[in-house]
Design a protein around this motif. Structure first.
Motif, short mmCIF file in Angstrom:
data_model
loop_
_atom_site.label_atom_id
_atom_site.label_comp_id
_atom_site.label_asym_id
_atom_site.label_seq_id
_atom_site.Cartn_x
_atom_site.Cartn_y
_atom_site.Cartn_z
N ARG A 48 2.17 4.56 1.92
CA ARG A 48 2.44 3.20 1.46
C ARG A 48 1.13 2.62 0.92
NH1 ARG A 48 6.00 -1.12 2.28
NH2 ARG A 48 7.40 -0.24 3.82
N GLY A 49 1.12 2.28 -0.37
CA GLY A 49 -0.10 1.74 -0.97
C GLY A 49 -1.14 2.82 -1.23
N ASP A 50 -2.32 2.39 -1.62
CA ASP A 50 -3.40 3.28 -2.00
C ASP A 50 -4.20 3.63 -0.75
OD1 ASP A 50 -5.91 4.28 -2.73
OD2 ASP A 50 -6.09 3.00 -4.50
N GLY A 74 7.88 -3.86 4.23
CA GLY A 74 6.49 -4.11 4.63
C GLY A 74 6.11 -5.57 4.54
N LEU A 75 7.05 -6.40 4.09
CA LEU A 75 6.75 -7.82 3.87
C LEU A 75 7.82 -8.68 4.50
CD1 LEU A 75 4.83 -9.76 2.26
CD2 LEU A 75 6.53 -9.69 0.43
N GLN A 76 7.42 -9.73 5.22
CA GLN A 76 8.36 -10.74 5.70
C GLN A 76 7.96 -12.08 5.11
OE1 GLN A 76 8.13 -10.99 9.98
NE2 GLN A 76 5.93 -11.43 9.97
N VAL A 77 8.95 -12.92 4.85
CA VAL A 77 8.69 -14.17 4.12
C VAL A 77 9.10 -15.37 4.96
CG1 VAL A 77 9.26 -15.48 2.03
CG2 VAL A 77 9.07 -12.98 1.92
N TYR A 105 -1.80 -7.23 -5.26
CA TYR A 105 -1.99 -6.78 -3.87
C TYR A 105 -0.82 -5.91 -3.42
CZ TYR A 105 -3.20 -6.82 1.08
OH TYR A 105 -3.52 -6.43 2.37
N ILE A 106 0.40 -6.37 -3.72
CA ILE A 106 1.59 -5.59 -3.31
C ILE A 106 1.56 -4.20 -3.94
CG2 ILE A 106 4.10 -5.44 -3.60
CD1 ILE A 106 4.20 -8.47 -2.98
N PRO A 108 5.28 1.89 -1.86
CA PRO A 108 5.20 3.32 -1.52
C PRO A 108 4.75 4.13 -2.75
CG PRO A 108 7.28 2.39 -0.75
CD PRO A 108 6.63 1.35 -1.62
N THR A 109 3.91 5.15 -2.52
CA THR A 109 3.50 6.04 -3.60
C THR A 109 4.73 6.83 -4.07
OG1 THR A 109 2.98 7.78 -2.02
CG2 THR A 109 1.17 6.31 -2.69
N ALA A 110 4.61 7.40 -5.25
CA ALA A 110 5.74 8.17 -5.82
C ALA A 110 6.20 9.26 -4.86
CB ALA A 110 5.32 8.77 -7.16
#
Length: 538
Positions: free
Chosen positions: A323-325, A466-469, A517-518, A524-526
């Motif tokens: 997930r992410g870089d 991965g995000l809640q609002v 940022y997201i 998620p990466t490919a």
């Protein structure tokens, strides 16, 4: 691409407060974990005493806070005296902006028991009498040799290995990382004992100065005090501490009329200040005392270690699941955490070079606070706010840069800590605080709205679960109280990391920072997306 088998546990070496906190954090993100420790049982000797606000906030994030609040003693005051006179009483908690604006006194052994139980509830037991004896890594993972109590050697393959294995860290040595610093020449005495006579308040710390010498008394357990003094030149540095010697120091330099009895722990120590040259080599990381050591007295090291763990934990979880870089996230750990430990070591270095005994009182109080509280520049309010670790700001590294912080960040700016605040649940109208929401194992987005909702559909899609609002409008944030806490003039947004650090923020009209940022941290990466499609859970 790093393809890694999702089933392999991340290996945590060392089960003190730092290792336990890291394992709990990884489990909260659904990661498989193994945690090993070479000792047969946890240490009975309690090194650390105080659990400060920043750590209490982290413990709520681990869902482990309740036993601490139930069992820990809230520290009330620090009393400073000279001769027979009390010079000052500093109320503890002044100026700390936190849902937990006080330090709790709790034995480190108890802290470890609570965290061990929390980890067990998450399905992981500490494997004891298991020692790491070999370590090698390549592009795809780490191989660690573990020696078990019965002499069996096991080769463990893991995507990441973390050395939370203390000041003499095997992992640090195996990685060839220098442990830079110095040892102070002065010898300190320590004992845990009961104190008779006098009228000491059991929820205060006493720092006393008389006839050129100093003693410090910390309340500890039900009726025990931890007593510190600096050995004078009459005894050799190596001679063991005795109750008589400490009693002599107490008589000569303390508030008078106090008798020590029933000593539990007597010890002689020197203050060691050391910092690992690096916190990361490839897929191996250092955390806690393996990365930095300070004075053993105030337990600042334990607090710093717990916060190393919550910083590293979510980043490892993201990297391990694609997930992410991952490179950016894992590079950001050292960039954020090492300067914090560096500042502690530098502050100590400056302060301890002022003579402990002969300096004027203000400097002296500072020095004692430094050497006993764990080396932070410290007088009154500043003492507490700094010790609380709530004002820590991350200024360096790729993750902070992503959020484009101002040049002089303040609380709730990018890189600084989030603030707690009270809002109303729109459905029930019940009053609630932000902190439980911000303690979830995901990023939190606060949307401050006027009239019309802020549309984030396209931007937030990539973040998945991965995000809640949380939408804060006229109903849920009457009088804009929360918005003011976050220093926004009009509608806007604040994105908060799982370790309760502000990741990015902006006005409602500007979503570019959120999108960037997201994209780098939450999408998620490919390869990970592919794995999910084909039904292999990461």
């Amino acid at each position: 691409m790093h393809h890694h088998h999702p089933g392999l546990p991340i290996l945590v070496i060392g089960a003190g407060p730092t290792g336990l906190s890291l394992a709990i954090t990884l489990r909260r993100f659904g990661m498989p974990v193994r945690i090993v420790d070479r000792a047969a049982q946890p240490s009975g000797v309690s090194k650390a005493l105080a659990v400060w606000s920043g750590s209490l906030e982290a413990l709520e994030g681990m869902q482990a806070i309740e036993p601490f609040l139930a069992e820990g003693q809230r520290l009330r005051a620090v009393c400073v005296g000279h001769g027979r006179r009390r010079l000052a009483t500093l109320a503890v908690g002044d100026g700390i902006d936190s849902p937990y604006p006080y330090p709790l006194l709790l034995a480190q052994s108890r802290t470890e028991e609570i965290l061990t139980a929390r980890l067990a509830a998450l399905g992981v037991a500490v494997e004891r009498q298991v020692e790491a004896t070999g370590l090698a890594q390549d592009e795809g993972g780490v191989t660690v040799v573990l020696r078990h109590a019965n002499g069996r050697h096991e080769d463990v393959r893991t995507p990441y290995a973390i050395g939370a294995d203390g000041a003499r860290s095997f992992v640090r040595q195996a990685l060839g990382i220098a442990f830079e610093g110095y040892t102070e020449p002065q010898t300190f005495l320590l004992c845990d004992a009961k104190i008779g006579g006098g009228t000491l308040d059991h929820r205060s710390i006493y720092l006393w100065w008389r006839d050129g010498g100093t003693v410090a008394l910390f309340p500890f357990g039900a009726d025990v005090w931890r007593v510190f003094a600096m050995r004078d030149g009459s005894k050799s540095a190596e001679a063991p501490a005795t109750l008589e010697e400490l009693q002599d120091h107490l008589d000569r330099h303390g508030p008078g009329d106090l008798r020590l009895g029933d000593p539990g722990w007597l010890s002689v120590f020197r203050i060691n200040e050391r910092l690992a040259a690096r916190y990361r080599v490839g897929r191996c990381f250092l955390a806690g005392d393996a990365a930095h050591i300070h004075s053993p007295a105030g337990g600042q090291g334990m607090n710093t270690g717990i916060q190393d763990a919550v910083n590293l934990g979510w980043k490892l979880a993201h990297a391990a699941t694609g997930r992410g870089d991952g490179g950016l996230l894992l590079d950001s750990y050292e960039a954020e955490r090492r300067p914090i430990a560096r500042a502690v070591v530098d502050a100590a270095a400056q302060k301890l070079h002022v003579a402990f005994g002969a300096s004027p009182l203000r400097t002296l109080v500072k020095d004692i606070a430094i050497s006993l509280f764990g080396n932070l520049p410290a007088v009154q309010r500043k003492l507490q706010v700094e010790l609380s670790e709530t004002e820590i700001v991350y200024r360096e590294g790729p993750l902070v840069r992503l959020g484009a912080p101002p040049s002089r960040p303040r609380r709730t700016d990018v890189g600084a800590r989030a603030c707690d605040a009270t809002f109303l649940e729109p459905l029930t109208g019940k009053s609630d605080t932000l902190w439980p929401f911000l303690s979830a194992p995901r990023h939190s987005l606060l949307l401050f709205e006027d009239g019309q909702p802020i549309m984030i559909g396209g931007v937030a899609e990539g973040a998945g679960d991965g995000l809640q609002v949380l939408r804060l409008d006229a109903q849920s944030d009457p009088g804009h109280r929360v918005r003011k806490r976050y220093r926004l003039d009009g509608p806007g947004w604040v994105l908060i990391r799982p370790d309760q650090v502000v990741a990015a923020r902006g006005e409602a009209t500007d979503m570019d920072g959120l999108a960037a940022y997201i994209e780098r941290v939450l999408r998620p990466t490919a390869a990970a997306a592919e794995r999910q499609k084909s039904g292999i859970a990461a």
